[in-house]
Design a protein around this motif. Structure first.
Motif, short mmCIF file in Angstrom:
data_model
loop_
_atom_site.label_atom_id
_atom_site.label_comp_id
_atom_site.label_asym_id
_atom_site.label_seq_id
_atom_site.Cartn_x
_atom_site.Cartn_y
_atom_site.Cartn_z
N LYS A 89 26.35 -32.11 -24.91
CA LYS A 89 25.37 -33.29 -26.00
C LYS A 89 26.76 -33.58 -27.26
O LYS A 89 27.04 -34.36 -27.62
N ARG A 93 28.39 -37.47 -27.86
CA ARG A 93 27.96 -37.19 -29.75
C ARG A 93 28.70 -37.64 -30.95
O ARG A 93 29.20 -38.57 -31.56
N ARG A 96 28.75 -39.39 -34.55
CA ARG A 96 27.59 -40.01 -35.05
C ARG A 96 25.88 -39.56 -34.76
O ARG A 96 26.44 -38.08 -34.51
N GLU A 97 25.50 -39.47 -35.27
CA GLU A 97 24.44 -38.93 -35.93
C GLU A 97 23.24 -39.01 -34.20
O GLU A 97 22.74 -37.70 -34.17
N LEU A 98 22.89 -39.92 -34.37
CA LEU A 98 21.98 -41.32 -33.03
C LEU A 98 23.02 -40.35 -31.36
O LEU A 98 23.81 -41.08 -31.68
N PHE A 99 22.52 -40.13 -30.73
CA PHE A 99 22.70 -40.51 -29.13
C PHE A 99 22.12 -42.25 -28.47
O PHE A 99 20.91 -42.00 -28.92
N THR A 100 23.02 -42.80 -28.32
CA THR A 100 22.35 -44.15 -27.71
C THR A 100 21.94 -43.53 -26.20
O THR A 100 22.27 -43.15 -25.11
N LEU A 101 21.58 -44.87 -26.02
CA LEU A 101 21.26 -45.14 -24.19
C LEU A 101 22.27 -45.05 -23.42
O LEU A 101 22.59 -44.07 -22.28
N GLN A 102 23.54 -45.74 -23.67
CA GLN A 102 24.76 -45.46 -22.98
C GLN A 102 25.20 -43.62 -22.90
O GLN A 102 25.91 -42.92 -21.52
N ASP A 103 24.98 -42.85 -23.72
CA ASP A 103 25.53 -41.41 -23.92
C ASP A 103 24.55 -40.51 -23.47
O ASP A 103 24.73 -40.08 -22.35
N TRP A 104 22.97 -41.26 -23.23
CA TRP A 104 22.01 -40.80 -22.37
C TRP A 104 22.96 -40.28 -21.08
O TRP A 104 22.46 -39.37 -20.01
N LYS A 106 26.24 -40.79 -19.59
CA LYS A 106 27.25 -40.19 -19.66
C LYS A 106 26.39 -38.66 -19.47
O LYS A 106 27.15 -37.56 -19.14
#
Length: 160
Positions: A89, A93, A96-104, A106
């Protein structure tokens, strides 16, 4: 002697301290523990040091054969999947502070790749995972579930 490799996935290197020093663990289990400190280290371990080769048995089942320096292992202990996911994670990330939908997405792919390679390898694998309490609203029951984020927590049973 049973040959055991402990993958200590913890940035503090405390996962194995209750067993003993690295030298004591090597005496007990035949291998020093590997202290994993980043997500890249896990990928490198699987790709370069384990030298996982995709093989097929006489029944058409595919599995990963460990053929590198760890080919004589009997067990692989991953302590812990929760720590590994934390590294992944952070790597995804970045700053960046927040996780994006694309990050989830990945994260799910990376965890799947790691879990499937170990779950389907020709060694006995023990996964250790922290747990969290979950309150089921309908019945008011509290249950313990894997402390994993996203789909990995829901799907961990597929790999075991």
């Amino acid at each position: 002697m049973v040959n055991v490799l402990i993958l200590d996935v913890d940035y503090r290197r405390t996962g194995t301290c209750s067993i003993g020093s690295d030298e004591q663990i090597e005496k007990l289990f035949g291998y020093k523990p590997l202290h994993i400190k980043s997500s890249g280290a896990v990928k490198k371990l699987l790709d370069e040091r384990f030298k996982l080769n995709l093989s097929e048995d006489e029944f058409g089942n595919f599995y990963y054969e460990v053929s590198g320096e760890y080919k004589n292992l009997d067990f692989i202990v991953v302590d812990s999947i929760t720590g590994l996911q934390g590294f992944e994670k952070s790597d995804i990330r970045g700053q960046r502070e927040l996780f994006t939908l694309q990050d989830w997405g990945k994260l799910s792919e990376r965890m799947h790749d790691f879990l499937i390679k170990l779950a389907c390898c020709d060694k006995n694998v023990i996964f250790i995972c922290h747990t969290k309490k979950l309150l089921e609203n309908e019945l008011g029951r509290i249950s313990e579930v894997p402390a994993l984020s996203g789909q990995t927590g829901d799907n961990i049973g597929r790999y075991l």
